[in-house]
Design a protein around this motif. Structure first.
Motif, mmCIF file in Angstrom:
data_model
loop_
_atom_site.group_PDB
_atom_site.id
_atom_site.type_symbol
_atom_site.label_atom_id
_atom_site.label_comp_id
_atom_site.label_asym_id
_atom_site.label_seq_id
_atom_site.Cartn_x
_atom_site.Cartn_y
_atom_site.Cartn_z
ATOM 1 N N ASP A 117 31.646 60.850 11.484
ATOM 2 C CA ASP A 117 31.504 59.671 12.331
ATOM 3 C C ASP A 117 31.626 58.381 11.528
ATOM 4 O OD1 ASP A 117 31.149 61.393 14.423
ATOM 5 O OD2 ASP A 117 28.979 61.148 14.539
ATOM 6 N N ALA A 118 31.123 58.409 10.287
ATOM 7 C CA ALA A 118 31.241 57.229 9.434
ATOM 8 C C ALA A 118 32.703 56.944 9.100
ATOM 9 C CB ALA A 118 30.439 57.429 8.151
ATOM 10 N N LEU A 119 33.470 57.984 8.876
ATOM 11 C CA LEU A 119 34.893 57.812 8.570
ATOM 12 C C LEU A 119 35.646 57.269 9.781
ATOM 13 C CD1 LEU A 119 37.168 58.089 6.563
ATOM 14 C CD2 LEU A 119 37.403 60.498 7.214
ATOM 15 N N ILE A 120 35.324 57.800 10.950
ATOM 16 C CA ILE A 120 35.946 57.291 12.176
ATOM 17 C C ILE A 120 35.629 55.810 12.340
ATOM 18 C CG2 ILE A 120 35.872 57.398 14.701
ATOM 19 C CD1 ILE A 120 35.371 60.426 14.422
ATOM 20 N N GLY A 121 34.366 55.451 12.137
ATOM 21 C CA GLY A 121 33.957 54.059 12.267
ATOM 22 C C GLY A 121 34.649 53.160 11.267
ATOM 23 N N PHE A 122 34.775 53.626 10.026
ATOM 24 C CA PHE A 122 35.440 52.836 8.992
ATOM 25 C C PHE A 122 36.902 52.586 9.338
ATOM 26 C CE2 PHE A 122 38.145 52.887 5.193
ATOM 27 C CZ PHE A 122 37.724 51.709 4.588
ATOM 28 N N MET A 123 37.597 53.628 9.776
ATOM 29 C CA MET A 123 39.016 53.493 10.096
ATOM 30 C C MET A 123 39.227 52.586 11.305
ATOM 31 S SD MET A 123 40.059 57.476 9.419
ATOM 32 C CE MET A 123 41.762 57.330 9.949
ATOM 33 N N ALA A 124 38.347 52.711 12.306
ATOM 34 C CA ALA A 124 38.452 51.856 13.486
ATOM 35 C C ALA A 124 38.183 50.403 13.123
ATOM 36 C CB ALA A 124 37.476 52.331 14.555
ATOM 37 N N ALA A 125 37.176 50.165 12.281
ATOM 38 C CA ALA A 125 36.852 48.810 11.852
ATOM 39 C C ALA A 125 37.990 48.209 11.032
ATOM 40 C CB ALA A 125 35.559 48.819 11.045
ATOM 41 N N MET A 126 38.618 49.016 10.192
ATOM 42 C CA MET A 126 39.729 48.536 9.376
ATOM 43 C C MET A 126 40.893 48.110 10.260
ATOM 44 S SD MET A 126 41.601 50.375 6.130
ATOM 45 C CE MET A 126 42.246 51.750 7.089
ATOM 46 N N GLY A 127 41.168 48.886 11.317
ATOM 47 C CA GLY A 127 42.240 48.533 12.226
ATOM 48 C C GLY A 127 41.999 47.199 12.905
ATOM 49 N N GLN A 128 40.762 46.965 13.354
ATOM 50 C CA GLN A 128 40.447 45.699 14.006
ATOM 51 C C GLN A 128 40.501 44.555 13.008
ATOM 52 O OE1 GLN A 128 37.056 45.610 16.643
ATOM 53 N NE2 GLN A 128 36.736 43.428 16.351
ATOM 54 N N SER A 129 39.965 44.749 11.807
ATOM 55 C CA SER A 129 39.947 43.666 10.818
ATOM 56 C C SER A 129 41.360 43.295 10.376
ATOM 57 C CB SER A 129 39.104 44.069 9.598
ATOM 58 O OG SER A 129 39.680 45.155 8.902
ATOM 59 N N GLN A 130 42.260 44.277 10.289
ATOM 60 C CA GLN A 130 43.645 43.983 9.928
ATOM 61 C C GLN A 130 44.317 43.147 11.004
ATOM 62 O OE1 GLN A 130 45.328 47.847 9.247
ATOM 63 N NE2 GLN A 130 44.641 47.944 7.132
ATOM 64 N N ALA A 131 44.054 43.484 12.273
ATOM 65 C CA ALA A 131 44.624 42.712 13.375
ATOM 66 C C ALA A 131 44.111 41.278 13.353
ATOM 67 C CB ALA A 131 44.284 43.379 14.705
ATOM 68 N N GLU A 132 42.816 41.115 13.107
ATOM 69 C CA GLU A 132 42.232 39.774 13.064
ATOM 70 C C GLU A 132 42.766 38.975 11.886
ATOM 71 O OE1 GLU A 132 38.105 40.689 12.984
ATOM 72 O OE2 GLU A 132 37.956 40.993 15.162
ATOM 73 N N ALA A 133 42.941 39.637 10.734
ATOM 74 C CA ALA A 133 43.460 38.943 9.550
ATOM 75 C C ALA A 133 44.901 38.492 9.772
ATOM 76 C CB ALA A 133 43.382 39.867 8.335
ATOM 77 N N ALA A 170 53.613 40.711 10.745
ATOM 78 C CA ALA A 170 52.475 41.510 11.208
ATOM 79 C C ALA A 170 52.614 42.961 10.768
ATOM 80 C CB ALA A 170 52.367 41.427 12.726
ATOM 81 N N THR A 171 53.840 43.499 10.860
ATOM 82 C CA THR A 171 54.059 44.893 10.484
ATOM 83 C C THR A 171 53.854 45.114 8.993
ATOM 84 O OG1 THR A 171 55.650 45.183 12.294
ATOM 85 C CG2 THR A 171 55.728 46.794 10.505
ATOM 86 N N VAL A 172 54.373 44.200 8.165
ATOM 87 C CA VAL A 172 54.199 44.317 6.711
ATOM 88 C C VAL A 172 52.722 44.269 6.350
ATOM 89 C CG1 VAL A 172 54.609 43.178 4.498
ATOM 90 C CG2 VAL A 172 56.483 43.423 6.130
ATOM 91 N N ALA A 173 51.988 43.322 6.936
ATOM 92 C CA ALA A 173 50.562 43.216 6.651
ATOM 93 C C ALA A 173 49.821 44.476 7.074
ATOM 94 C CB ALA A 173 49.972 41.997 7.366
ATOM 95 N N ASP A 174 50.207 45.009 8.219
ATOM 96 C CA ASP A 174 49.577 46.227 8.736
ATOM 97 C C ASP A 174 49.819 47.401 7.804
ATOM 98 O OD1 ASP A 174 48.407 48.096 10.476
ATOM 99 O OD2 ASP A 174 50.303 48.465 11.493
ATOM 100 N N MET A 175 51.087 47.626 7.426
ATOM 101 C CA MET A 175 51.433 48.764 6.584
ATOM 102 C C MET A 175 50.850 48.610 5.180
ATOM 103 S SD MET A 175 55.389 49.364 7.842
ATOM 104 C CE MET A 175 55.595 50.948 7.030
ATOM 105 N N ALA A 176 50.865 47.394 4.659
ATOM 106 C CA ALA A 176 50.291 47.164 3.327
ATOM 107 C C ALA A 176 48.794 47.435 3.349
ATOM 108 C CB ALA A 176 50.572 45.736 2.869
ATOM 109 N N GLY A 177 48.144 47.076 4.452
ATOM 110 C CA GLY A 177 46.715 47.323 4.577
ATOM 111 C C GLY A 177 46.366 48.789 4.587
ATOM 112 N N LYS A 178 47.329 49.623 4.987
ATOM 113 C CA LYS A 178 47.119 51.068 4.990
ATOM 114 C C LYS A 178 47.442 51.696 3.631
ATOM 115 C CE LYS A 178 48.107 51.866 9.900
ATOM 116 N NZ LYS A 178 48.640 50.584 10.339
ATOM 117 N N GLY A 179 47.850 50.855 2.684
ATOM 118 C CA GLY A 179 48.143 51.365 1.350
ATOM 119 C C GLY A 179 49.561 51.858 1.171
ATOM 120 N N MET A 180 50.447 51.545 2.109
ATOM 121 C CA MET A 180 51.835 52.000 1.999
ATOM 122 C C MET A 180 52.580 51.138 0.986
ATOM 123 S SD MET A 180 52.490 52.709 6.079
ATOM 124 C CE MET A 180 54.073 53.510 5.851
#
Length: 214
Positions: A117-133, A170-180
């Motif tokens: 559950d902690a991992l799910i929460g972390f990944m969901a939070a990361m997705g929202q924070s990337q969108a906001e950034a 937006a796509t570059v920032a998103d993919m870079a945030g995922k470590g790609m």
């Protein structure tokens, strides 16, 4: 028991074919492919999307849901965590193409469930924070460009016209945030590596350049 691919295609750089090809290259095969097009993962909850609602209706215990990454389910922390927990309670296994994550309701002890559950929460939070950034970088870039234009009364040299779009940024920032890596981002977006580096290193300046040419 069936396997579903769910794709959310929210920008012009994303395609259903790309998400499906990535999943198939990772070894997945599908009984059903469901996709929402042009739907915000921040503002529109999974159950409120046309195809997201249909997915909820179709999934049954023992089914597997495959997504490219958790952010395809959405970029709203509460919605994504609620959605995954709902699926797990139904007996549905959620799997990601990137990094091969597996989320199910099979954990029998509290510690394993807590880690999951902690991992799910972390990944969901990361997705929202990337969108906001990304949105904040866009706002900052536009504001900087407007200020510069005001100072120079419309006579400022705008530089070379950008070879990318706001969606690219937006796509570059998103993919870079995922470590790609830069090479993979360049292949996916069709941009040069130099352009990817420039956007990745300073997204606000990239947005400012776009605003100057708007």
């Amino acid at each position: 028991m069936a396997t579903f691919l769910y794709a959310r295609v929210s920008t012009t750089e994303q395609t259903l074919d790309h998400q499906r090809t990535q999943a198939e290259a990772a070894g997945f095969t599908f009984d059903h492919v469901i996709a929402d097009h042009g739907v915000s993962g921040v503002a529109v909850k999974m159950k409120d999307r046309p195809e997201g609602k249909r997915l909820f209706d179709m999934l049954r215990s023992g089914d597997t849901l495959v997504v490219r990454w958790i952010d395809r389910l959405g970029r709203n922390y509460e919605d994504v965590t609620d959605t995954i927990r709902d699926f797990m309670r139904r007996g549905v296994t959620v799997r990601t193409v990137i990094n091969g994550m597996v989320f199910d309701g099979q954990a029998t002890d509290p510690m394993s469930a807590a880690v999951r559950d902690a991992l799910i929460g972390f990944m969901a939070a990361m997705g929202q924070s990337q969108a906001e950034a990304t949105k904040e970088a866009q706002r900052a870039g536009i504001a900087a460009a407007k200020a510069k234009q005001g100072e120079d009364a419309g006579t400022a040299y705008k530089g070379r016209k950008p070879s990318y779009t706001a969606e690219n940024v937006a796509t570059v920032a998103d993919m870079a945030g995922k470590g790609m890596g830069v090479a993979e981002i360049a292949r996916t977006t069709g941009l040069s590596r130099q352009t990817v580096y420039r956007i990745k290193d300073d997204p606000a300046a990239a947005q400012a350049a776009l605003a100057a040419w708007a």
